[in-house]
Design a protein around this motif. Sequence first.
Motif, PDB file in Angstrom:
ATOM      1  N   GLY A 153       0.790  -1.202  -0.335  1.00  0.00           N
ATOM      2  CA  GLY A 153       0.019   0.127  -0.300  1.00  0.00           C
ATOM      3  C   GLY A 153       0.689   1.380   0.007  1.00  0.00           C
ATOM      4  N   LEU A 154       0.197   2.227   0.025  1.00  0.00           N
ATOM      5  CA  LEU A 154       0.935   3.583   0.033  1.00  0.00           C
ATOM      6  C   LEU A 154       0.930   3.970   1.301  1.00  0.00           C
ATOM      7  CD1 LEU A 154       1.273   6.350  -1.655  1.00  0.00           C
ATOM      8  CD2 LEU A 154      -0.896   7.228  -1.166  1.00  0.00           C
ATOM      9  N   LEU A 155       2.155   4.329   1.487  1.00  0.00           N
ATOM     10  CA  LEU A 155       2.803   5.164   2.962  1.00  0.00           C
ATOM     11  C   LEU A 155       3.042   5.728   3.114  1.00  0.00           C
ATOM     12  CD1 LEU A 155       5.917   1.841   3.377  1.00  0.00           C
ATOM     13  CD2 LEU A 155       3.252   1.468   4.091  1.00  0.00           C
ATOM     14  N   GLU A 156       3.450   7.106   2.110  1.00  0.00           N
ATOM     15  CA  GLU A 156       3.809   8.062   2.123  1.00  0.00           C
ATOM     16  C   GLU A 156       3.281   9.300   1.136  1.00  0.00           C
ATOM     17  OE1 GLU A 156       7.493   9.386   3.759  1.00  0.00           O
ATOM     18  OE2 GLU A 156       7.419   7.756   5.177  1.00  0.00           O
ATOM     19  N   LEU A 157       2.412  10.514   1.702  1.00  0.00           N
ATOM     20  CA  LEU A 157       2.983  11.022  -0.441  1.00  0.00           C
ATOM     21  C   LEU A 157       3.210  12.550  -0.143  1.00  0.00           C
ATOM     22  CD1 LEU A 157       1.844  10.782  -3.395  1.00  0.00           C
ATOM     23  CD2 LEU A 157      -0.693  12.004  -2.274  1.00  0.00           C
ATOM     24  N   ASP A 158       4.433  12.958  -0.712  1.00  0.00           N
ATOM     25  CA  ASP A 158       4.636  13.989  -0.550  1.00  0.00           C
ATOM     26  C   ASP A 158       4.431  15.183  -2.092  1.00  0.00           C
ATOM     27  OD1 ASP A 158       6.869  15.916  -1.119  1.00  0.00           O
ATOM     28  OD2 ASP A 158       8.585  15.767  -0.032  1.00  0.00           O
ATOM     29  N   ASP A 159       3.178  15.761  -1.688  1.00  0.00           N
ATOM     30  CA  ASP A 159       2.149  16.011  -2.665  1.00  0.00           C
ATOM     31  C   ASP A 159       3.378  16.648  -3.679  1.00  0.00           C
ATOM     32  OD1 ASP A 159       0.703  15.606  -4.658  1.00  0.00           O
ATOM     33  OD2 ASP A 159      -1.218  16.421  -3.207  1.00  0.00           O
ATOM     34  N   PRO A 171       0.935  -4.534  -5.405  1.00  0.00           N
ATOM     35  CA  PRO A 171       0.790  -4.911  -7.339  1.00  0.00           C
ATOM     36  C   PRO A 171       0.150  -3.755  -7.493  1.00  0.00           C
ATOM     37  CG  PRO A 171      -0.493  -5.450  -5.821  1.00  0.00           C
ATOM     38  CD  PRO A 171       0.143  -4.970  -5.543  1.00  0.00           C
ATOM     39  N   GLY A 172       0.084  -3.636  -8.873  1.00  0.00           N
ATOM     40  CA  GLY A 172       0.291  -2.205  -9.607  1.00  0.00           C
ATOM     41  C   GLY A 172      -0.642  -1.436  -9.656  1.00  0.00           C
ATOM     42  N   PRO A 173      -2.631  -2.356  -9.767  1.00  0.00           N
ATOM     43  CA  PRO A 173      -3.444  -1.960  -9.717  1.00  0.00           C
ATOM     44  C   PRO A 173      -3.457  -0.841  -8.702  1.00  0.00           C
ATOM     45  CG  PRO A 173      -3.693  -4.281 -10.086  1.00  0.00           C
ATOM     46  CD  PRO A 173      -2.818  -3.579  -9.855  1.00  0.00           C
ATOM     47  N   GLU A 174      -2.421  -1.808  -6.839  1.00  0.00           N
ATOM     48  CA  GLU A 174      -3.263  -1.256  -6.133  1.00  0.00           C
ATOM     49  C   GLU A 174      -2.072  -0.172  -5.867  1.00  0.00           C
ATOM     50  OE1 GLU A 174      -3.074  -3.984  -2.582  1.00  0.00           O
ATOM     51  OE2 GLU A 174      -3.809  -5.325  -3.808  1.00  0.00           O
ATOM     52  N   VAL A 175      -1.175   0.129  -6.471  1.00  0.00           N
ATOM     53  CA  VAL A 175      -0.348   1.230  -7.042  1.00  0.00           C
ATOM     54  C   VAL A 175      -1.384   2.479  -7.404  1.00  0.00           C
ATOM     55  CG1 VAL A 175       1.073   2.376  -8.372  1.00  0.00           C
ATOM     56  CG2 VAL A 175       1.929   0.731  -7.237  1.00  0.00           C
ATOM     57  N   GLU A 176      -1.395   2.328  -8.625  1.00  0.00           N
ATOM     58  CA  GLU A 176      -3.122   3.245  -9.263  1.00  0.00           C
ATOM     59  C   GLU A 176      -3.943   3.948  -8.659  1.00  0.00           C
ATOM     60  OE1 GLU A 176      -1.866   4.968 -11.654  1.00  0.00           O
ATOM     61  OE2 GLU A 176       0.280   4.067 -12.175  1.00  0.00           O
ATOM     62  N   ARG A 177      -4.442   2.808  -7.649  1.00  0.00           N
ATOM     63  CA  ARG A 177      -5.755   3.136  -6.747  1.00  0.00           C
ATOM     64  C   ARG A 177      -5.492   4.590  -6.379  1.00  0.00           C
ATOM     65  NH1 ARG A 177      -7.125  -1.629  -4.873  1.00  0.00           N
ATOM     66  NH2 ARG A 177      -7.470  -2.176  -7.494  1.00  0.00           N
ATOM     67  N   LEU A 184      -3.426  10.968  -9.446  1.00  0.00           N
ATOM     68  CA  LEU A 184      -2.344  10.674  -9.635  1.00  0.00           C
ATOM     69  C   LEU A 184      -1.484   9.821 -10.134  1.00  0.00           C
ATOM     70  CD1 LEU A 184      -0.543  12.625  -6.012  1.00  0.00           C
ATOM     71  CD2 LEU A 184      -0.167  13.755  -8.113  1.00  0.00           C
ATOM     72  N   THR A 185      -0.484   9.395 -11.100  1.00  0.00           N
ATOM     73  CA  THR A 185      -0.224   8.238 -11.790  1.00  0.00           C
ATOM     74  C   THR A 185       1.469   7.618 -11.888  1.00  0.00           C
ATOM     75  OG1 THR A 185      -0.393   6.931 -13.245  1.00  0.00           O
ATOM     76  CG2 THR A 185       0.023   9.350 -13.911  1.00  0.00           C
ATOM     77  N   LEU A 186       1.326   6.684 -11.567  1.00  0.00           N
ATOM     78  CA  LEU A 186       3.270   6.682 -11.179  1.00  0.00           C
ATOM     79  C   LEU A 186       3.497   6.279 -12.767  1.00  0.00           C
ATOM     80  CD1 LEU A 186       5.681   5.681 -10.302  1.00  0.00           C
ATOM     81  CD2 LEU A 186       4.636   2.777 -10.320  1.00  0.00           C
ATOM     82  N   GLY A 187       2.579   5.377 -13.859  1.00  0.00           N
ATOM     83  CA  GLY A 187       2.401   5.842 -15.171  1.00  0.00           C
ATOM     84  C   GLY A 187       3.089   4.365 -15.307  1.00  0.00           C
ATOM     85  N   GLU A 194      -0.740  -6.909 -13.268  1.00  0.00           N
ATOM     86  CA  GLU A 194      -1.839  -6.947 -12.434  1.00  0.00           C
ATOM     87  C   GLU A 194      -1.403  -7.453 -10.892  1.00  0.00           C
ATOM     88  OE1 GLU A 194      -4.859  -8.623 -15.276  1.00  0.00           O
ATOM     89  OE2 GLU A 194      -6.115  -6.821 -14.371  1.00  0.00           O
ATOM     90  N   LEU A 195      -0.029  -8.431 -11.716  1.00  0.00           N
ATOM     91  CA  LEU A 195       0.488  -9.569 -10.551  1.00  0.00           C
ATOM     92  C   LEU A 195       1.516  -8.664 -10.057  1.00  0.00           C
ATOM     93  CD1 LEU A 195      -0.639 -12.681 -12.236  1.00  0.00           C
ATOM     94  CD2 LEU A 195      -0.529 -12.456  -9.858  1.00  0.00           C
ATOM     95  N   SER A 196       2.870  -7.841 -10.389  1.00  0.00           N
ATOM     96  CA  SER A 196       3.588  -7.656 -10.408  1.00  0.00           C
ATOM     97  C   SER A 196       3.682  -6.668  -9.452  1.00  0.00           C
ATOM     98  CB  SER A 196       4.732  -7.628 -11.873  1.00  0.00           C
ATOM     99  OG  SER A 196       3.977  -6.404 -12.479  1.00  0.00           O
ATOM    100  N   THR A 197       4.697  -6.503  -8.655  1.00  0.00           N
ATOM    101  CA  THR A 197       5.123  -5.465  -7.403  1.00  0.00           C
ATOM    102  C   THR A 197       6.499  -4.265  -7.706  1.00  0.00           C
ATOM    103  OG1 THR A 197       5.881  -6.569  -6.409  1.00  0.00           O
ATOM    104  CG2 THR A 197       4.072  -7.109  -6.189  1.00  0.00           C
TER     105      THR A 197
END
Length: 546
Positions: A153-159, A171-177, A184-187, A194-197
């Motif tokens: 999961g997302l632990l910190e965000l420095d906007d 995994p990828g979808p839990e980064v983008e969500r 925002l996006t990582l892109g 869908e599976l890699s982390t």
Amino acid sequence: MSAVNREPVLDGWGFAGESFPPPAALWAWLQERLEGPCEPLPRWRPHRFRPPAGRRLPKLPGEVSTEALDRLRHARGRGLTDLVRLRTGTVPALPDAVLRPADVAELSSILAICSQAQVGVVPWGGGTSVTGGVNITAGPQKMISLDLARFRGLLELDDASGLATFGAGTPGPEVERPLAARGLTLGHYPQSWELSTVGGWVATRASGQESLGYGGIESLVAGVDLVAPRGGWSLAPQPASAAGPDLRQLVLGSEGRLGVIHRATLRVSARPQAAEVRAALLPSWSAGIEAVRTLVRARSGLHLLRLSDELETGVGLRVGLAGRRLAAALLRRWLLVRGAGAPGCLLLYGAAGRPRRVRGALAAAASVLRDHRALRLGAGPGRRWLADRFRHPYLRDALLDRGVAVDTLETAAPWSRLEDLTAAVRTALTATAAAWSERCPVLAHVSHPYPDGGSLYFTFFFRCPLDPEQAVERWAELKRAATRALLAAGGTLSHHHGVGAWHAPWLEDEIGRSGRTVLERAAAALDPDGILSPAALLDPTDRLEE
Ligand SMILES: Cc1cc2nc3c(=O)[nH]c(=O)nc-3n(C[C@H](O)[C@H](O)[C@H](O)COP(=O)(O)OP(=O)(O)OC[C@H]3O[C@@H](n4cnc5c(N)ncnc54)[C@H](O)[C@@H]3O)c2cc1C
């Protein structure tokens, strides 16, 4: 989609209930090209699996699983021969246990105990390695698979700085969500997204399909935190630094040998308001390469460029135009006007961002493409490719069900070498298969382009022998021949799949004895007992047939 169960399947790619059967036109094309009939490779029933019990391990903290299917799931990655071995029940070795540490304290303690007891530890992200990176090797050393699923999961965000810190097992979808919820996006979209982390991407130096716009993971990582048997190592995020060599870059591609990554700080961007992928046909492979080179050098603001060679284009059009008589007739007419016998090479080019910027980038690209005698095909092919891009990997299982093995390999080289490199790899694969009186059609495309060169990606097919050992042997022969050919033609051992265990015998050919010594000493400094990923990166044993 409703039938899809988000539980990963044990003996194939992806999630239960999801599939991608080969379109009829592709199946017909394969039958024309492969010598003789294909017999389905049967699937055994993993749920009946009764492995020998894991060997006795020292007392380890946290969740220790010795459950048979959990150990089987963590025994192999998702390369072609992993799929063959998993589906035929011929996996040679399993981890003695699967551990899922809950926090850094537990992780550190596991590594300290394993180091003292000489137990091998293979970090596991999504298990999507296609280079044997997570595979458990048979031998006297006890082995555990260390699953990072709870570092999530997302632990910190420095906007203000556009920096997002994620747990390594995300995994990828839990980064983008969570990023999407903040605009925002990582892109970063590898086909295995869908599976890699996050940890796996960093450990393998992965590249997403839109790397032209967002950069590969090596430019997206700002900071990284690891734990090794010698202790923790934190490389804080910095926009740039001249404090000696960039050690983040040493961690990128370290495949578990330098420590277990438990979090990474990534550079994120504003989520694009608009995105579009368009298609064009270039008269030939060399004209296409020239057009891509020009587009990249012009810094045209595109975020995706993907050029298929003539064979890949032919298959793509055959599938895409099946049942679309008018479109097929128009294409034939265009070819007639051009005096060309074949459609040439398909280019997908895309842009993302503010709508005006997208329109501007696509218009600028269209003007360059006109100069290269391209036929523009509009947005249809790009839309279809985008819709199916994460479904394509399911095709590998569906083809094995019909007796056809399909695998991919990749490299990169300067522009001046790409055409010779394409020919060398294709010749190596087809000649190897010809020696068994078989055929091996090879498709190629350029993706991940840079001002000085690009990545070449090959997809090859062969009839899969019913005997899994023979299937693995044949694949290994093809892989050795292609790897020797791509290195001899000036390509890199890997542009983005990494080294893992399968490419490790050739690493020294690329980085030299001194390079290897530097990596060995770095690994020994952090992991003096050599317990981390012992088969990956630095072990030159040929493990292609395991
Ligand atoms: C169908 C398919 C499509 C693919 N498409 C792409 C693509 O487009 N681009 C691309 O770059 N790759 C692609 N790959 C390869 C693979 O997905 C990448 O290598 C990915 O980065 C692996 O991530 P993972 O989380 O699954 O890592 P894993 O497979 O779990 O591990 C890979 C390696 O990294 C190590 N590792 C994993 N996590 C950690 C950690 N936290 N700390 C230390 N070491 C760790 C493992 O020990 C292993 O050596 C594809 C693979 C498949 C099967």
